[in-house]
Write a protein that holds these residues in place. Structure first.
Motif, mmCIF file in Angstrom:
data_model
loop_
_atom_site.group_PDB
_atom_site.id
_atom_site.type_symbol
_atom_site.label_atom_id
_atom_site.label_comp_id
_atom_site.label_asym_id
_atom_site.label_seq_id
_atom_site.Cartn_x
_atom_site.Cartn_y
_atom_site.Cartn_z
ATOM 1 N N PRO A 204 6.388 16.978 7.896
ATOM 2 C CA PRO A 204 5.695 15.688 7.789
ATOM 3 C C PRO A 204 6.496 14.702 6.947
ATOM 4 C CG PRO A 204 4.184 17.506 7.385
ATOM 5 C CD PRO A 204 5.558 18.092 7.413
ATOM 6 N N THR A 205 6.430 13.429 7.328
ATOM 7 C CA THR A 205 7.069 12.393 6.525
ATOM 8 C C THR A 205 6.310 12.228 5.211
ATOM 9 O OG1 THR A 205 5.713 10.615 7.441
ATOM 10 C CG2 THR A 205 7.737 11.197 8.635
ATOM 11 N N GLU A 206 6.884 11.453 4.305
ATOM 12 C CA GLU A 206 6.232 11.259 3.012
ATOM 13 C C GLU A 206 4.867 10.591 3.169
ATOM 14 O OE1 GLU A 206 7.405 9.654 -1.467
ATOM 15 O OE2 GLU A 206 8.694 9.218 0.239
ATOM 16 N N GLU A 207 4.779 9.604 4.054
ATOM 17 C CA GLU A 207 3.496 8.939 4.261
ATOM 18 C C GLU A 207 2.489 9.872 4.914
ATOM 19 O OE1 GLU A 207 3.807 5.240 6.259
ATOM 20 O OE2 GLU A 207 4.949 4.271 4.658
ATOM 21 N N GLN A 208 2.929 10.689 5.880
ATOM 22 C CA GLN A 208 2.022 11.653 6.495
ATOM 23 C C GLN A 208 1.507 12.653 5.469
ATOM 24 O OE1 GLN A 208 4.619 13.131 9.589
ATOM 25 N NE2 GLN A 208 3.594 11.925 11.169
ATOM 26 N N ALA A 209 2.396 13.095 4.586
ATOM 27 C CA ALA A 209 1.982 14.034 3.546
ATOM 28 C C ALA A 209 0.954 13.402 2.613
ATOM 29 C CB ALA A 209 3.198 14.509 2.752
ATOM 30 N N MET B 85 0.827 -1.199 0.000
ATOM 31 C CA MET B 85 0.000 0.000 0.000
ATOM 32 C C MET B 85 0.864 1.253 0.000
ATOM 33 S SD MET B 85 -2.834 1.254 2.773
ATOM 34 C CE MET B 85 -1.611 1.672 4.001
ATOM 35 N N GLY B 86 1.966 1.227 0.814
ATOM 36 C CA GLY B 86 2.830 2.383 0.895
ATOM 37 C C GLY B 86 3.478 2.720 -0.431
ATOM 38 N N LEU B 87 3.952 1.675 -1.165
ATOM 39 C CA LEU B 87 4.588 1.932 -2.455
ATOM 40 C C LEU B 87 3.602 2.516 -3.453
ATOM 41 C CD1 LEU B 87 6.826 -1.252 -2.795
ATOM 42 C CD2 LEU B 87 7.574 1.078 -2.325
ATOM 43 N N GLY B 88 2.368 1.988 -3.451
ATOM 44 C CA GLY B 88 1.366 2.489 -4.383
ATOM 45 C C GLY B 88 1.011 3.931 -4.107
ATOM 46 N N LEU B 89 0.813 4.257 -2.827
ATOM 47 C CA LEU B 89 0.496 5.644 -2.477
ATOM 48 C C LEU B 89 1.659 6.573 -2.790
ATOM 49 C CD1 LEU B 89 -1.335 5.211 0.928
ATOM 50 C CD2 LEU B 89 -2.332 5.892 -1.243
ATOM 51 N N ARG B 90 2.898 6.086 -2.584
ATOM 52 C CA ARG B 90 4.067 6.918 -2.867
ATOM 53 C C ARG B 90 4.138 7.246 -4.355
ATOM 54 N NH1 ARG B 90 7.362 3.919 -0.464
ATOM 55 N NH2 ARG B 90 7.113 4.958 1.535
ATOM 56 N N ALA B 91 3.861 6.243 -5.194
ATOM 57 C CA ALA B 91 3.899 6.483 -6.635
ATOM 58 C C ALA B 91 2.809 7.464 -7.058
ATOM 59 C CB ALA B 91 3.732 5.152 -7.376
ATOM 60 N N LEU B 92 1.596 7.287 -6.500
ATOM 61 C CA LEU B 92 0.509 8.221 -6.820
ATOM 62 C C LEU B 92 0.843 9.636 -6.375
ATOM 63 C CD1 LEU B 92 -2.742 6.229 -5.941
ATOM 64 C CD2 LEU B 92 -2.153 7.185 -8.162
ATOM 65 N N ASN B 93 1.435 9.760 -5.189
ATOM 66 C CA ASN B 93 1.766 11.077 -4.669
ATOM 67 C C ASN B 93 2.804 11.779 -5.536
ATOM 68 O OD1 ASN B 93 1.488 13.039 -2.472
ATOM 69 N ND2 ASN B 93 3.634 12.572 -2.093
ATOM 70 N N ARG B 94 3.813 11.048 -5.981
ATOM 71 C CA ARG B 94 4.830 11.653 -6.831
ATOM 72 C C ARG B 94 4.258 12.045 -8.184
ATOM 73 N NH1 ARG B 94 9.930 7.627 -5.321
ATOM 74 N NH2 ARG B 94 10.386 8.629 -3.313
ATOM 75 N N PHE B 95 3.357 11.202 -8.697
ATOM 76 C CA PHE B 95 2.714 11.538 -9.969
ATOM 77 C C PHE B 95 1.886 12.814 -9.833
ATOM 78 C CE2 PHE B 95 -1.268 11.185 -12.445
ATOM 79 C CZ PHE B 95 -0.740 11.303 -13.715
ATOM 80 N N ALA B 96 1.141 12.917 -8.710
ATOM 81 C CA ALA B 96 0.290 14.095 -8.505
ATOM 82 C C ALA B 96 1.101 15.360 -8.294
ATOM 83 C CB ALA B 96 -0.645 13.868 -7.308
ATOM 84 N N GLY B 97 2.381 15.216 -7.894
ATOM 85 C CA GLY B 97 3.204 16.386 -7.646
ATOM 86 C C GLY B 97 3.975 16.882 -8.848
ATOM 87 N N LEU B 98 3.874 16.226 -9.979
ATOM 88 C CA LEU B 98 4.618 16.649 -11.158
ATOM 89 C C LEU B 98 4.066 17.956 -11.716
ATOM 90 C CD1 LEU B 98 4.956 13.233 -13.040
ATOM 91 C CD2 LEU B 98 6.737 14.419 -11.753
ATOM 92 N N GLN C 190 -2.577 12.355 13.048
ATOM 93 C CA GLN C 190 -3.974 12.671 13.325
ATOM 94 C C GLN C 190 -4.222 14.178 13.273
ATOM 95 O OE1 GLN C 190 -6.614 10.640 13.737
ATOM 96 N NE2 GLN C 190 -5.284 8.927 13.237
ATOM 97 N N VAL C 191 -3.283 14.972 13.763
ATOM 98 C CA VAL C 191 -3.412 16.424 13.682
ATOM 99 C C VAL C 191 -3.485 16.879 12.233
ATOM 100 C CG1 VAL C 191 -2.079 18.560 13.961
ATOM 101 C CG2 VAL C 191 -2.464 17.075 15.928
ATOM 102 N N LEU C 192 -2.631 16.324 11.386
ATOM 103 C CA LEU C 192 -2.621 16.692 9.972
ATOM 104 C C LEU C 192 -3.957 16.353 9.306
ATOM 105 C CD1 LEU C 192 0.968 15.503 8.969
ATOM 106 C CD2 LEU C 192 0.197 17.854 9.290
ATOM 107 N N ILE C 193 -4.515 15.200 9.655
ATOM 108 C CA ILE C 193 -5.785 14.781 9.059
ATOM 109 C C ILE C 193 -6.930 15.657 9.566
ATOM 110 C CG2 ILE C 193 -7.470 12.899 8.977
ATOM 111 C CD1 ILE C 193 -5.097 10.962 8.972
ATOM 112 N N HIS C 194 -6.951 15.945 10.868
ATOM 113 C CA HIS C 194 -7.981 16.834 11.418
ATOM 114 C C HIS C 194 -7.920 18.196 10.738
ATOM 115 C CE1 HIS C 194 -8.479 13.765 14.427
ATOM 116 N NE2 HIS C 194 -9.283 14.502 15.173
ATOM 117 N N GLU C 195 -6.715 18.718 10.589
ATOM 118 C CA GLU C 195 -6.531 20.020 9.954
ATOM 119 C C GLU C 195 -7.036 20.003 8.516
ATOM 120 O OE1 GLU C 195 -2.687 22.664 8.527
ATOM 121 O OE2 GLU C 195 -2.543 21.545 10.415
ATOM 122 N N ALA C 196 -6.711 18.939 7.784
ATOM 123 C CA ALA C 196 -7.112 18.848 6.374
ATOM 124 C C ALA C 196 -8.627 18.775 6.236
ATOM 125 C CB ALA C 196 -6.451 17.636 5.727
#
Length: 435
Positions: A73-78, A1-14, A139-145
């Motif tokens: 924030p770490t990459e997963e937190q982001a 799951m982590g690898l898939g989300l990491r790839a999606l996140n990098r794609f979305a940041g291009l 949890q703080v990051l998610i509440h804020e978002a």
């Protein structure tokens, strides 16, 4: 799951995504990827956890620290924050005005918050969750978002996860086994952490609701207020003064199953948080078994609960204040008066700058307190600072946003009047959310 989300996140940041006009599809892909990832991980955990029988409570490990003061924030937190932020922009923001007017959150919106897997992240795998590490910062990051979309809807959706978090942190093995698997499922029960009481200058460390010890357990008498969706709740965690024969009653937390408690409810609409459907709950000689006491009645646990809840409200205030700032900046740049944008006026420009400065102070103070809580360090002072900043400056930001919009700030055509009302909750609300 982590690898898939990491790839999606990098794609979305291009940068190429923006040039091709694919920003919104990319954000949707990230959100749905995170949601489906948590669904899959939760299903796997349920299959493995079904054969386990715990002999002691399951706790999540504390977050690690590099020893450096770094709140990045770490990459997963982001990735998790971005997924929550995408849902907030696409779903919460569009439903906020109607939910505020109706005084209730749409069920499909609440289901969407549940599908994000926020509760499952804080539940150990032994109880069908996907949590492996305790992360207050996440949890703080998610509440804020989520509050960036709408604070009232965020509160309504996050209230059940406060109960599951409390069970993970302080429940014994029997309490965890009885309740936690339900919170990790696709249809989590409605639940709430009830602390507030309808009295002036309410002190959460001195609740007036009384819990008397009896031979069979406890008897609760008193009233709780501003409990979200209380009449629909299956489980409540209630703050009460435990009278067990000691010279002074001590505050404690109790698990109350609503079905057999014969509680009385009354609608209690407030100035803000209208979408959360806040209610008053009356306890009239409500009998509880001895197993209903959470955390053994330890006053230290109770104080930590209040502080973690206050950090949750700080995070909600930060997210709502950020929404106000992001709405005000384009407005003052586009609003023309006397032949020029009003942002050219020093008084306007300085007011916007003050909002941005105070918001950064609120955010950093909240993150720092959450980081200390995550590492198991003393976070009482840091939480007090964050609470004071978010309560005072949050209300000021809401007021300034209304002022900067002039007459438009007073009408419901713009959301700043709703944000102003919601931001005042950070100063008066106790409990309900928990990070």
């Amino acid at each position: 799951m982590g690898l898939g989300l990491r790839a999606l996140n990098r794609f979305a940041g291009l940068a190429l995504i923006d040039r091709l006009g694919l920003r919104k599809p990319a954000e949707k892909a990230l959100y749905h990827g995170a949601r489906l990832g948590f669904r899959g991980a939760g299903s796997l955990a349920r299959g493995l956890g079904a054969t386990q029988k715990l002999l002691k409570p399951a706790r999540l490990a504390r977050g690690s620290s590099s020893g450096l003061f770094d709140l990045t924030p770490t990459e997963e937190q982001a990735m998790l924050r971005d997924a929550a932020a995408s849902f907030a922009r696409e779903t919460l923001r569009s439903a906020a005005a109607a939910a505020d007017a109706a005084g209730a959150a749409p069920l499909e919106v609440l289901a969407g918050i549940n599908e994000l897997g926020i509760a499952a992240m804080s539940i150990p795998e032994a109880f069908s969750g996907v949590g492996s590490e305790r992360s207050a910062v996440t949890q703080v990051l998610i509440h804020e978002a989520l509050a960036y979309g709408d604070m009232g809807l965020a509160v309504a959706g996050l209230a059940p996860s406060a109960v599951s978090t409390a069970l993970v942190l302080w429940g014994d093995e029997a309490q965890q086994s009885a309740y936690l698997p339900a919170f990790a499922g696709e249809h989590a029960p409605v639940a709430a952490l009830a602390v507030n009481e309808p009295q002036p200058l309410f002190d959460p460390l001195k609740p007036q609701l009384r819990a008397r010890c009896t031979a069979e357990g406890f008897v609760l008498d008193g009233v709780k207020s501003l409990v979200p969706r209380a009449d629909q709740a299956e489980l409540l965690i209630v703050a009460a003064a435990l009278d067990d024969g000691a010279p002074q009653p001590r505050p404690a937390l109790f698990l109350v199953e609503a079905a057999g408690a014969k509680l009385r409810y009354a609608a209690e609409p407030a100035m803000g948080l209208r979408a959360a459907s806040t209610m008053r709950v009356e306890f009239d000689a409500v009998k509880l078994p001895s197993a209903a006491l959470l955390g053994g009645g330890d006053p230290t646990i109770y104080r930590d609960c209040i502080r973690l809840a206050r950090l949750g409200w700080c995070a909600l205030a930060v997210g709502t204040a950020q929404a106000a700032l992001d709405h005000v900046i384009p407005y003052v740049n586009e609003r023309v008066a006397f032949g020029e944008p009003i942002s050219h006026r020093q008084s306007v420009a300085f007011a916007v700058a003050d909002i941005a400065i105070e918001l950064e102070g609120m955010r950093l103070a909240t993150w720092r307190a959450a980081s200390r809580a995550e590492q198991g360090l003393d976070f009482a002072r840091a939480t007090a600072i964050a609470r004071r900043l978010c309560a005072d400056k949050g209300m000021r930001i809401g007021s300034d946003a209304v002022q900067l919009l002039g007459g438009h700030g007073f009408v419901k055509e713009h959301p700043v009047e709703r944000w102003y009302r919601d931001l005042r909750a950070a100063a008066v609300m106790e409990g309900v959310v928990l990070i």
